[in-house]
Design an enzyme around this catalytic site. Structure first.
Site, short mmCIF file in Angstrom:
data_model
loop_
_atom_site.label_atom_id
_atom_site.label_comp_id
_atom_site.label_asym_id
_atom_site.label_seq_id
_atom_site.Cartn_x
_atom_site.Cartn_y
_atom_site.Cartn_z
N HIS A 18 34.90 48.04 35.12
CA HIS A 18 33.77 47.90 34.20
C HIS A 18 33.73 49.00 33.14
O HIS A 18 33.27 48.75 32.03
CB HIS A 18 32.45 47.82 34.99
CG HIS A 18 32.34 46.55 35.78
ND1 HIS A 18 31.45 46.38 36.82
CD2 HIS A 18 33.03 45.37 35.69
CE1 HIS A 18 31.58 45.16 37.32
NE2 HIS A 18 32.54 44.54 36.66
N HIS A 41 37.10 34.83 36.37
CA HIS A 41 36.55 34.94 37.73
C HIS A 41 35.26 35.74 37.61
O HIS A 41 35.23 36.95 37.85
CB HIS A 41 37.53 35.65 38.66
CG HIS A 41 38.82 34.91 38.88
ND1 HIS A 41 39.76 34.72 37.90
CD2 HIS A 41 39.31 34.32 40.00
CE1 HIS A 41 40.78 34.04 38.40
NE2 HIS A 41 40.54 33.79 39.68
N SER A 106 30.59 41.62 35.49
CA SER A 106 31.32 41.55 34.21
C SER A 106 30.64 40.63 33.18
O SER A 106 30.58 40.99 31.99
CB SER A 106 32.77 41.14 34.45
OG SER A 106 32.86 39.97 35.24
N GLU A 124 33.44 30.35 37.17
CA GLU A 124 33.30 30.76 38.57
C GLU A 124 33.50 29.51 39.42
O GLU A 124 32.84 28.50 39.19
CB GLU A 124 31.93 31.40 38.80
CG GLU A 124 31.54 31.62 40.25
CD GLU A 124 32.54 32.45 41.06
OE1 GLU A 124 32.96 33.52 40.60
OE2 GLU A 124 32.91 32.00 42.16
N ASP A 170 39.91 38.54 37.09
CA ASP A 170 39.48 39.42 38.19
C ASP A 170 39.40 38.63 39.50
O ASP A 170 38.31 38.38 40.02
CB ASP A 170 38.11 40.00 37.79
CG ASP A 170 37.56 40.96 38.84
OD1 ASP A 170 38.36 41.48 39.65
OD2 ASP A 170 36.33 41.19 38.83
N1 SAM Z 1 34.45 39.64 37.60
C1 SAM Z 1 33.28 39.87 38.44
C2 SAM Z 1 32.66 41.18 38.07
O1 SAM Z 1 33.39 42.09 37.63
O2 SAM Z 1 31.44 41.31 38.18
C3 SAM Z 1 33.65 39.85 39.91
C4 SAM Z 1 34.47 38.69 40.33
S1 SAM Z 1 34.91 38.65 42.02
C5 SAM Z 1 36.03 39.96 42.20
C6 SAM Z 1 35.97 37.24 42.06
C7 SAM Z 1 35.25 35.92 41.92
O3 SAM Z 1 36.21 34.89 41.64
C8 SAM Z 1 34.50 35.44 43.15
O4 SAM Z 1 33.15 35.21 42.82
C9 SAM Z 1 35.20 34.13 43.54
O5 SAM Z 1 34.29 33.15 44.06
C10 SAM Z 1 35.78 33.69 42.23
N2 SAM Z 1 36.95 32.80 42.26
C11 SAM Z 1 37.94 32.71 43.20
N3 SAM Z 1 38.92 31.89 42.77
C12 SAM Z 1 38.56 31.46 41.54
C13 SAM Z 1 39.18 30.62 40.58
N4 SAM Z 1 40.38 30.06 40.78
N5 SAM Z 1 38.53 30.39 39.40
C14 SAM Z 1 37.30 30.95 39.17
N6 SAM Z 1 36.68 31.76 40.04
C15 SAM Z 1 37.30 32.02 41.22
#
Ligand code: SAM
Length: 286
Positions: A18, A41, A106, A124, A170
Site C-alpha cells: 500500500h 484482486h 487497495s 473480486e 494481488d
Molecule cells: N488487494 C486487496 C488489498 O490490498 O486491500 C487485497 C486482496 S486479497 C490479498 C486477495 C483477494 O483476491 C481475495 O479477496 C480473494 O477472494 C480474491 N481472489 C482470489 N482469486 C481471484 C481471482 N481469480 N479474481 C479476482 N479475485 C480473486
C-alpha cells in the site's frame, strides 16, 4: 477460496504493497493525462481492525499499528502520505476516537487518488467479499465493481482507451499454480499494453517459484521491492513478501529506497528490506 483479507489487513505485506501503491498513484496522476486503474484482486475494500478477524491474528497491530504511533518528523515522504491516506479513510468511515478502526484496502486507496475522468475497475471473485466491495462503493459512480476473475479482466480491459494504466495484481496464493497463472496473465497484459504499469504482489515462501516467476520477467523494465521479517517460524506463517513493479514511473525507485528501510526498521529486530531494479543488479540490502 478460503482466503479473507480481513485477517491480514494492515499487516507487513500491506505496508509494502500500500505504501508503493499510494506512491504509484501519486506519480501516475501527476501527469495531465487520464489513467485507467485495474485492481484484479480487490478484496472487500475496507476492513474493521476492531473486528474478530483482525483481532484473531493481531497482524494489523504488528503492522500498521506500529507505524501509526510513529512521529511524522523525519518520516519518509512516501510513508507519511500513505499514513495520511489511512488516517483520512478511518476519519471518514470509522467510528470517532483516536484509535485506528477502519483500514483502507487497495480499492479505497485507489479511489482516494482518482481525478475526475480517471477510470477504476475493481474485480473480486469471492461472492461475499464482492458483496462487501459493492456495498463499500454503493452509489459511487467513479468505481466499477465486478464480481469476476481478475486475471480474465486483464485480457478483457487492456488496452484501455486512455492508453495509460496501472494494474494491481494481488492474488491470495491459495492455488498451487498461482505463479503460473500470474505469469500467463502478465504476459497477456504486457502484450496488450507494453507501457502499462503492473504492480504484482507475491509471497516469499517457495524461493524457487519466485525465482522462476522473476525469470519470466527478465526482459522487462522493473523494480523489485521486498520486505522480510527475519528468521522463519516453524508455523509456516508468511514472513517475507515482495512487490514487483513493471514500468515504474520516474522517481518511484528513489521514494521506495527511502521508505522501505524505514518501515523495516519498525517491524522488529531482524527485519530488512531490499530494492533491486534489473535482473543483473545485485540486491541492495537495507
Ligand atoms: N488487494 C486487496 C488489498 O490490498 O486491500 C487485497 C486482496 S486479497 C490479498 C486477495 C483477494 O483476491 C481475495 O479477496 C480473494 O477472494 C480474491 N481472489 C482470489 N482469486 C481471484 C481471482 N481469480 N479474481 C479476482 N479475485 C480473486
Amino acid at each position: 477460496m478460503n482466503y479473507r483479507h480481513g485477517y491480514h489487513a494492515g499487516n507487513f505485506a500491506d505496508l509494502l504493497k500500500h505504501t508503493a501503491l499510494c506512491e504509484l498513484l501519486r506519480l501516475l496522476t501527476a501527469k495531465d493525462k487520464k489513467l485507467f486503474v485495474l485492481d484484479t484482486h480487490a478484496g472487500a475494500g475496507g476492513y474493521d481492525l476492531a473486528g474478530s478477524q483482525a483481532r484473531r491474528t493481531g497482524e494489523a497491530e504488528a503492522g500498521i499499528g506500529r507505524l501509526m504511533s510513529e512521529s511524522r518528523t523525519g518520516m519518509p515522504a512516501a510513508v507519511a502520505r500513505y499514513l495520511a491516506a489511512v488516517q483520512a479513510y478511518d476519519r471518514k468511515f470509522g467510528p470517532p476516537g483516536g484509535v485506528l478502526h477502519r483500514y483502507p484496502g487497495s480499492p479505497r486507496l485507489v479511489r482516494a487518488a482518482l481525478r475526475p475522468g480517471d477510470r477504476f475497475l475493481a474485480c473480486e471473485r469471492h461472492p461475499e467479499e464482492a458483496l462487501l466491495l459493492k456495498r463499500e462503493f454503493a452509489g459511487d459512480r467513479a468505481v466499477e465493481v465486478r464480481q469476476a476473475d481478475g486475471y480474465r479482466a486483464i485480457k478483457a480491459t487492456l488496452p484501455p482507451v486512455e492508453r495509460r494504466a496501472l494494474v494491481l495484481i494481488d492474488p491470495p496464493f491459495e492455488a498451487t499454480d498461482e505463479f503460473e497463472v500470474l505469469t500467463w496473465a502478465v504476459r497477456h497484459g504486457l502484450r496488450r499494453l507494453a507501457t502499462g504499469c503492473f504492480a504484482i504482489w507475491y509471497p516469499i515462501k517457495d524461493e524457487a517459484a519466485v525465482a522462476s516467476f522473476m525469470a519470466s520477467l527478465a526482459e522487462e523494465n522493473y523494480l523489485r521491492l521486498e520486505l522480510d521479517l527475519g528468521p522463519r517460524t516453524p508455523d509456516g506463517k508468511l514472513a517475507a513478501c515482495g512487490l514487483v513493479v513493471i514500468n515504474p514511473p520516474w522517481k518511484f525507485e528513489e521514494a521506495m529506497r527511502e521508505a522501505l528501510p524505514w518501515i523495516a526498521a519498525r517491524l522488529g529486530d531482524g527485519a530488512s528490506s531490499s530494492v533491486f531494479a534489473s535482473p543483473s543488479e545485485v540486491p541492495a540490502q537495507a
